[in-house]
Design an enzyme around this catalytic site. Structure first.
Site, PDB file in Angstrom:
ATOM      1  N   SER B 320     -45.300 -69.242  25.713  1.00 46.59           N
ATOM      2  CA  SER B 320     -46.488 -69.868  24.999  1.00 46.59           C
ATOM      3  C   SER B 320     -46.226 -70.479  23.858  1.00 46.59           C
ATOM      4  O   SER B 320     -46.636 -71.426  23.461  1.00 46.59           O
ATOM      5  CB  SER B 320     -47.684 -68.572  24.687  1.00 46.59           C
ATOM      6  OG  SER B 320     -48.243 -68.924  23.718  1.00 46.59           O
ATOM      7  N   TRP B 323     -44.480 -73.611  24.694  1.00 47.80           N
ATOM      8  CA  TRP B 323     -45.515 -74.772  24.967  1.00 47.80           C
ATOM      9  C   TRP B 323     -45.840 -75.469  23.775  1.00 47.80           C
ATOM     10  O   TRP B 323     -46.226 -76.639  23.865  1.00 47.80           O
ATOM     11  CB  TRP B 323     -46.541 -73.989  25.827  1.00 47.80           C
ATOM     12  CG  TRP B 323     -47.758 -74.903  26.018  1.00 47.80           C
ATOM     13  CD1 TRP B 323     -47.910 -75.740  27.505  1.00 47.80           C
ATOM     14  CD2 TRP B 323     -48.891 -75.253  25.283  1.00 47.80           C
ATOM     15  NE1 TRP B 323     -49.019 -76.213  27.449  1.00 47.80           N
ATOM     16  CE2 TRP B 323     -49.772 -75.885  26.349  1.00 47.80           C
ATOM     17  CE3 TRP B 323     -49.475 -74.923  24.245  1.00 47.80           C
ATOM     18  CZ2 TRP B 323     -50.796 -76.544  26.111  1.00 47.80           C
ATOM     19  CZ3 TRP B 323     -50.576 -75.183  23.917  1.00 47.80           C
ATOM     20  CH2 TRP B 323     -51.433 -75.906  24.610  1.00 47.80           C
ATOM     21  N   HIS B 324     -46.095 -74.722  22.732  1.00 45.15           N
ATOM     22  CA  HIS B 324     -46.591 -75.484  21.783  1.00 45.15           C
ATOM     23  C   HIS B 324     -45.775 -76.215  21.014  1.00 45.15           C
ATOM     24  O   HIS B 324     -46.216 -77.232  20.472  1.00 45.15           O
ATOM     25  CB  HIS B 324     -46.946 -74.273  20.651  1.00 45.15           C
ATOM     26  CG  HIS B 324     -48.365 -73.504  20.943  1.00 45.15           C
ATOM     27  ND1 HIS B 324     -48.464 -72.422  21.637  1.00 45.15           N
ATOM     28  CD2 HIS B 324     -49.584 -74.036  20.683  1.00 45.15           C
ATOM     29  CE1 HIS B 324     -49.748 -72.192  21.649  1.00 45.15           C
ATOM     30  NE2 HIS B 324     -50.511 -72.964  20.882  1.00 45.15           N
ATOM     31  N   GLY B 325     -44.437 -76.163  21.070  1.00 48.98           N
ATOM     32  CA  GLY B 325     -43.819 -77.167  20.561  1.00 48.98           C
ATOM     33  C   GLY B 325     -42.311 -76.795  20.799  1.00 48.98           C
ATOM     34  O   GLY B 325     -41.780 -75.606  21.219  1.00 48.98           O
ATOM     35  N   PHE B 469     -49.146 -80.979  20.971  1.00 46.29           N
ATOM     36  CA  PHE B 469     -48.733 -80.108  21.870  1.00 46.29           C
ATOM     37  C   PHE B 469     -49.007 -80.701  23.375  1.00 46.29           C
ATOM     38  O   PHE B 469     -48.751 -80.535  24.234  1.00 46.29           O
ATOM     39  CB  PHE B 469     -49.307 -78.923  21.688  1.00 46.29           C
ATOM     40  CG  PHE B 469     -49.186 -78.254  20.396  1.00 46.29           C
ATOM     41  CD1 PHE B 469     -48.065 -78.271  19.535  1.00 46.29           C
ATOM     42  CD2 PHE B 469     -50.245 -77.800  19.636  1.00 46.29           C
ATOM     43  CE1 PHE B 469     -47.762 -77.729  18.286  1.00 46.29           C
ATOM     44  CE2 PHE B 469     -50.296 -77.101  18.443  1.00 46.29           C
ATOM     45  CZ  PHE B 469     -48.953 -77.098  17.756  1.00 46.29           C
TER      46      PHE B 469
END
Lengths: 422, 469
Positions: B320, B323-325, B469
């Site tokens: 997770s 996924w954000h960066g 994102f």
């Protein structure tokens, strides 16, 4: 009896609502009151507010307050800094409106002690070179994203040519002319290069207070001189004194004058009625945008006689001092690479160039050179699509050098054909 | 084209009017073209990526459904995952992995040298790739039938209200709505417009005010500020990110609603959560469930013992974060949340059940949960690890002495944030009083809000945090 009347009314209303469900959406939207009472009442309150602001408020609120709102916080602060002599880049000038602050360094943008953006001290060359004086606005002065060595004036320099770049942010041809008179008296120059920002070269000649024409220019909310045509002669409307300037936001006197002397005062009047409310603002902004994009502004032609007169005067004074004059038409990104829908609009840039060439001025149109450079148009410009990148300046300089080679032939040149045009 | 821009207001008004006057068979096609136009306003070239992902998953979905053998189904799913993850990996993570590899090689004395590429990050790639990928995964798992209409599928992937920054809508939620006839209703119009307005307020007033006056300056140079200012900015960022992202989600949900669609909720008052598991059930809910369903359960969930379950939690939260960066700060942020969840499970297993849900228990639980969330935000917001490190050090012993003068607008934004959260919580518990507010009073409040927003923040709107994102 009473309750039966109510219930029958309710039944009729329910039938009407059921019928409306089958109606086209636009008809149902017309009956917004039944469709959605909250949205209807919100719209009603907003409409009421719009009417009050457009019709009643101008009768009650003074123009100075409107001007203060129109300028916004940043422009008000910039005005104060400028009048206090604390603007980071510019100083008040009683003739020109403003001039470059000497000895300023801001990242790549360096202004020397004389107020010029030059790579070396002007006039220090030991051997006698050809001096080229550059005048104009920030397109000639150069973007803040290019270094002094990457400006048009720097790229023109070689073993036999030295340049002096006195171009100043937001100058229009009337200011350039006044600056030019002063510079010619102080410097012995061989060539004077004057930048004309394409189709934008005339609107500024009708404007005295910058925010009326370009509200977004909140770092330079300044007053400038302008010329009027009176009996086929130029008559100057000078820059107000500092004392009068300071009263701009406090007393109505200067605003009353500007109403007569600034062709863009209408922008401010429009703001008073339509700019303060969201709905009218969106419609008014859209209208202005479409008008600007469609290039139907209408005011450009009024400035043309002034532009020609100023060019005539500059050419005459240049001849008197043996300085050759070269005007450079500088297009922006959308003029160099118009979008599909912009291509259907009349090419006013080309019309402007053609008209000026028709007058016999030495005018260089750099658009063909930029288009034929082989570089993507975006790489020729800064992110703003107006100022040139280092690559753009280099290409313009190359086209300009070719013109300088032909100087003395008294001809118009076109960078596309790379040969003199009569 | 931001949701909070004038251009979007013109765009959605035009789409609304044309869409409801378009005959049913062409409504979806019109919305699809409008969605592509919406995306092309940022960068038309990246539409090709959306086309690629759409076509591949549409074909793979059909093939998975038709395949007779499990091996064949797996092959088509593998193709879909390879294209989706490959696209996401290349555009979002290529440079990060190359740089990390080179740095790791240098640290063990191997002079590796690989060039990174100048890759632009397409806006919303993480959202539409996940959305499209979930379609193949759901068909593979037998929870979804493939749609016959390519236009419906393409619109599911690219529908502009959820295209750039979520919610990560499931095919099972949107495709049935796309397939049936929609009816224009005053209820949808009102709910959609008020939802959009509330989102607009959250984004352009609360989030942008906090960002401009407090968060951005402090996070740009944390070393020069005092501890008190750093604590305040950390809390400010926690509020900003919620107002920003939930504001965007609300604007998307509201836009969809006026067109007759219901998108899933993305937030449920996360800052009222009293434990970290509850926080994740309330924060970015559509993303959380994606990770839960496809990664956590995919890895076996808690079916293979407690130890394995905790490992699965760690993998899911790190994924997770990633996924954000593409950055170590995001990975550490994910790992930290994994640690929080593991600690919470240990704690709840041993002590929490004994605790009564009384206020004196809930208040400390709420405080520690939100404090933990706030601290993790430092990693999320910092440009790199060294900035985060300076920030964390500053929280305990400040090297800088500068105390920021907080303008009244920031206090006003915080005040409205608290009102929004508390009022939302109260309405959730008892909606009665809110429903009884007279129409004229509500309308007056909305009109005042529109005028306030217009003057306070329309021209200073920033880009949405979650676009990157």
């Amino acid at each position: 009896m009473h309750s039966s009347t109510l219930s029958s009314e309710k039944a009729i209303e329910e039938v009407a609502i059921e019928e409306m469900k089958e109606a086209p959406v636009w008809r149902r939207l017309l009956r917004l009151r039944h469709l959605s009472p909250v949205v209807f009442h919100t719209a009603l309150f907003l409409l009421l507010a719009h009417l009050i602001v457009a019709a009643v408020m101008p009768l009650l609120v003074s123009d100075e307050i409107y001007l203060s709102l129109y300028l916004g916080k940043d422009a008000r602060e910039s005005t104060k800094r400028f009048l206090d002599g604390k603007h980071p880049f510019l100083l008040y000038d009683p003739i020109l409106g403003w001039r470059n602050r000497p000895d300023v360094k801001h990242d790549k943008w360096i202004i020397d002690e004389q107020g010029a953006r030059t790579t070396h001290r002007v006039g220090t060359s030991s051997s006698r070179k050809r001096y080229v004086l550059f005048l104009g606005d920030s397109l000639i002065n150069g973007s803040m994203n290019v270094s002094n060595a990457e400006t048009l004036s720097a790229y023109i320099e070689d073993a036999s040519t030295e340049s002096i770049n006195f171009a100043t942010m937001l100058y229009t041809l009337d200011q350039i002319y006044l600056d030019y008179k002063e510079r010619l008296g102080r410097y012995k120059v061989d060539v004077v290069v004057v930048g004309l920002p394409g189709e934008e070269s005339t609107p500024g000649l009708l404007n005295q207070y910058i925010p009326f024409r370009v509200r977004a220019e909140n770092k330079m909310p300044f007053l400038k001189p302008r010329f009027e045509m009176r009996s086929d002669a130029l008559s100057m409307l000078p820059v107000p004194s500092l004392q009068v300037y300071e009263g701009l936001l406090k007393t109505p006197a200067l605003l009353k004058t500007l109403e007569k002397t600034d062709a863009y005062y209408g922008e401010f009047s429009g703001y008073k009625r339509f700019g303060l409310m969201p709905g009218s603002n969106v419609i008014y902004s859209l209208y202005k945008k479409i008008r600007a994009e469609a290039r139907l502004t209408g005011e450009t032609d009024e400035g043309m006689p002034i532009l020609k007169k100023l060019i005539d005067r500059m050419a005459l004074q240049g001849r008197e001092r043996n300085a050759a004059m070269v005007f450079v038409a500088l297009p922006d990104l959308k003029t160099v690479a118009p979008r599909l829908w912009q291509r259907v609009l009349p090419d006013r840039y080309a019309a402007r160039v053609k008209e000026l060439k028709g007058e016999g001025y030495t005018l260089l149109d750099v658009r063909p050179a930029l288009r034929e450079s082989g570089l993507p148009p975006e790489e020729l410009f800064d992110a703003d699509g107006v100022h040139y990148s280092s690559a753009g300046n280099r290409i313009i300089a190359a086209a300009l050098k070719r013109v300088l080679e032909h100087l003395g032939e008294e001809v118009c040149l076109d960078s596309e054909s790379k040969r003199p045009l009569v | 084209m931001n949701f909070s821009s004038t251009q979007y207001l013109v765009f959605i008004s035009a789409v609304f009017l044309i869409y409801w006057h378009t005959r049913r068979p062409y409504q979806n096609l019109f919305l699809l073209l409008a969605s592509y136009f919406f995306y092309a306003c940022w960068n038309g070239r990246f539409l090709s990526l959306i086309f690629l992902v759409t076509i591949v998953d549409y074909l793979c979905g059909a093939r998975i459904h038709r395949a007779r053998s499990a091996a064949s189904k797996k092959r088509w799913l593998a193709l879909s995952l390879a294209v989706n993850i490959g696209t996401l990996g290349f555009f979002k993570y290529f440079n990060f992995f190359v740089e990390t590899f080179v740095s790791a090689a240098h640290s063990i004395g191997w002079p590796a040298s690989f060039s990174t590429l100048n890759i632009l990050l397409p806006i919303g790639i993480s959202f539409y790739v996940f959305r499209s990928m979930s379609y193949s995964l759901d068909i593979y798992r037998g929870t979804l039938q493939p749609t016959r209409s390519f236009v419906d599928y393409a619109l599911f992937v690219s529908f502009f209200p959820h295209l750039a920054a979520g919610p990560i809508t499931r095919a099972t939620e949107l495709i049935p709505q796309l397939e049936r006839k929609r009816a224009f209703s005053g209820e949808d119009l009102e709910a959609g417009l008020t939802r959009f307005l509330w989102g607009f307020f959250n984004k352009t007033f609360i989030a942008d005010t906090l960002a401009f006056y407090l968060v951005d300056p402090v996070f740009a140079a944390p070393g020069k500020y005092s501890s008190a200012t750093l604590w305040f900015a950390m809390v400010g960022y926690t509020l900003q990110i919620y107002a920003d992202f939930s504001g965007y989600s609300s604007m998307g949900i509201g836009s969809a609603r006026i067109l007759g669609f219901r998108l899933p909720e993305n937030f449920d008052l996360p800052y009222m959560a009293v434990n970290i598991s509850e926080f994740w059930r309330r924060w970015h809910m559509t993303m959380s469930r994606f990770f839960r369903d496809y990664i956590y359960f995919g890895l076996g969930g808690n079916r293979k013992g407690k130890g394995r379950a905790l490992f699965n939690v760690a993998v899911t939260t790190v994924a997770s974060g990633l996924w954000h960066g593409a950055g170590m700060t995001f990975i550490l942020w994910g790992a930290l949340h994994g640690l929080y969840i593991v600690l919470y499970h240990f704690w709840s297993g041993r002590w929490a059940r004994r605790a009564e849900p009384a206020l004196y228990n809930l208040l400390p639980a709420w405080f520690f949960t939100q404090a933990a969330v706030c601290l993790s935000r430092v990693l999320f917001r910092s440009a790199d690890l060294s900035t985060a490190s300076v920030y964390f050090k500053g929280l305990v012993s400040s090297s800088g002495m500068e105390t920021m003068e907080v303008p009244p607008l920031v206090w006003m934004a915080i005040f409205f944030f608290v009102i929004d959260h508390v009022a939302g919580w109260m309405v959730q518990r008892n909606p009665g009083p809110a429903e009884r507010i007279p129409v004229s009073l509500r309308a007056m409040a909305y009109a005042a809000m529109i005028l306030f927003l217009f003057h306070a923040c329309l021209e200073s709107a920033n880009a949405f945090i979650y676009f990157k994102f």
